[in-house]
Scaffold this motif. Structure first.
Motif, PDB file in Angstrom:
ATOM      1  N   SER A  11       0.842  -1.192   0.000  1.00  0.00           N
ATOM      2  CA  SER A  11       0.000   0.000   0.000  1.00  0.00           C
ATOM      3  C   SER A  11       0.876   1.241   0.000  1.00  0.00           C
ATOM      4  CB  SER A  11      -0.892   0.002   1.243  1.00  0.00           C
ATOM      5  OG  SER A  11      -1.786  -1.082   1.226  1.00  0.00           O
ATOM      6  N   GLN A  13       0.854   5.742  -1.020  1.00  0.00           N
ATOM      7  CA  GLN A  13       0.053   6.923  -1.290  1.00  0.00           C
ATOM      8  C   GLN A  13       0.261   7.370  -2.728  1.00  0.00           C
ATOM      9  OE1 GLN A  13       1.067   9.725   1.883  1.00  0.00           O
ATOM     10  NE2 GLN A  13      -0.734   9.031   3.015  1.00  0.00           N
ATOM     11  N   SER A 128      -3.560   4.839  -2.391  1.00  0.00           N
ATOM     12  CA  SER A 128      -4.588   5.637  -1.721  1.00  0.00           C
ATOM     13  C   SER A 128      -4.241   7.120  -1.780  1.00  0.00           C
ATOM     14  CB  SER A 128      -4.738   5.195  -0.269  1.00  0.00           C
ATOM     15  OG  SER A 128      -3.510   5.312   0.402  1.00  0.00           O
ATOM     16  N   SER A 129      -5.294   7.931  -1.806  1.00  0.00           N
ATOM     17  CA  SER A 129      -5.098   9.379  -1.875  1.00  0.00           C
ATOM     18  C   SER A 129      -5.144   9.995  -0.484  1.00  0.00           C
ATOM     19  CB  SER A 129      -6.177  10.005  -2.755  1.00  0.00           C
ATOM     20  OG  SER A 129      -7.453   9.667  -2.273  1.00  0.00           O
TER      21      SER A 129
END
Length: 129
Positions: A11, A13, A128-129
């Motif tokens: 994961s 960003q 992910s933002s």
């Protein structure tokens, strides 16, 4: 048959980087095609990047338009490993990433799943933002 094991997912960003690895149990041919595919939830599998090898040397690399200038495919023959360097990651890059290989060369487009007869189990990439 060739066993393929992917690693390196995780994961990150938006804007981050990951490097995926695909380790092959062996290379049964110096003429081969390998590729990375991905599948997002609810979508079909799509080709991300491919690499063809002739005589043990990289002949050409291929990229989907959506990842050009952000992703880079390479290989280390000494380690029987293909890499996918992913930079400037976007949420739409979120998917399960699969490595595929075929130990021969043919005229079939690298983006076609039926070109490959060896597949890994996949590694998840989440942006992910």
């Amino acid at each position: 048959q060739v066993q393929l094991v992917e690693s390196g997912g995780g994961s990150v960003q938006v804007g981050g980087s990951l490097r995926l690895s695909c380790a092959a149990s062996r290379y049964s041919s110096n003429n081969r095609s390998m590729a990375w595919f991905r599948q997002a939830p609810g979508k079909g599998r799509e080709g991300v990047a491919g690499i063809s090898t002739i005589g043990g040397n990289t002949y050409s690399t291929y990229y989907a338009d959506s990842v050009k200038r952000r992703f880079s495919i390479s290989q280390d023959n000494a380690k029987n490993t293909v890499y996918l360097q992913m930079n400037s990651l976007k949420p739409e890059d979120t998917a399960m990433y699969y490595c595929a290989a075929v130990m021969t060369l043919d005229g079939i487009s690298w983006t076609r799943e039926d070109k490959y007869n060896n597949w890994g189990q996949g590694t998840q990439v989440t942006v992910s933002s």
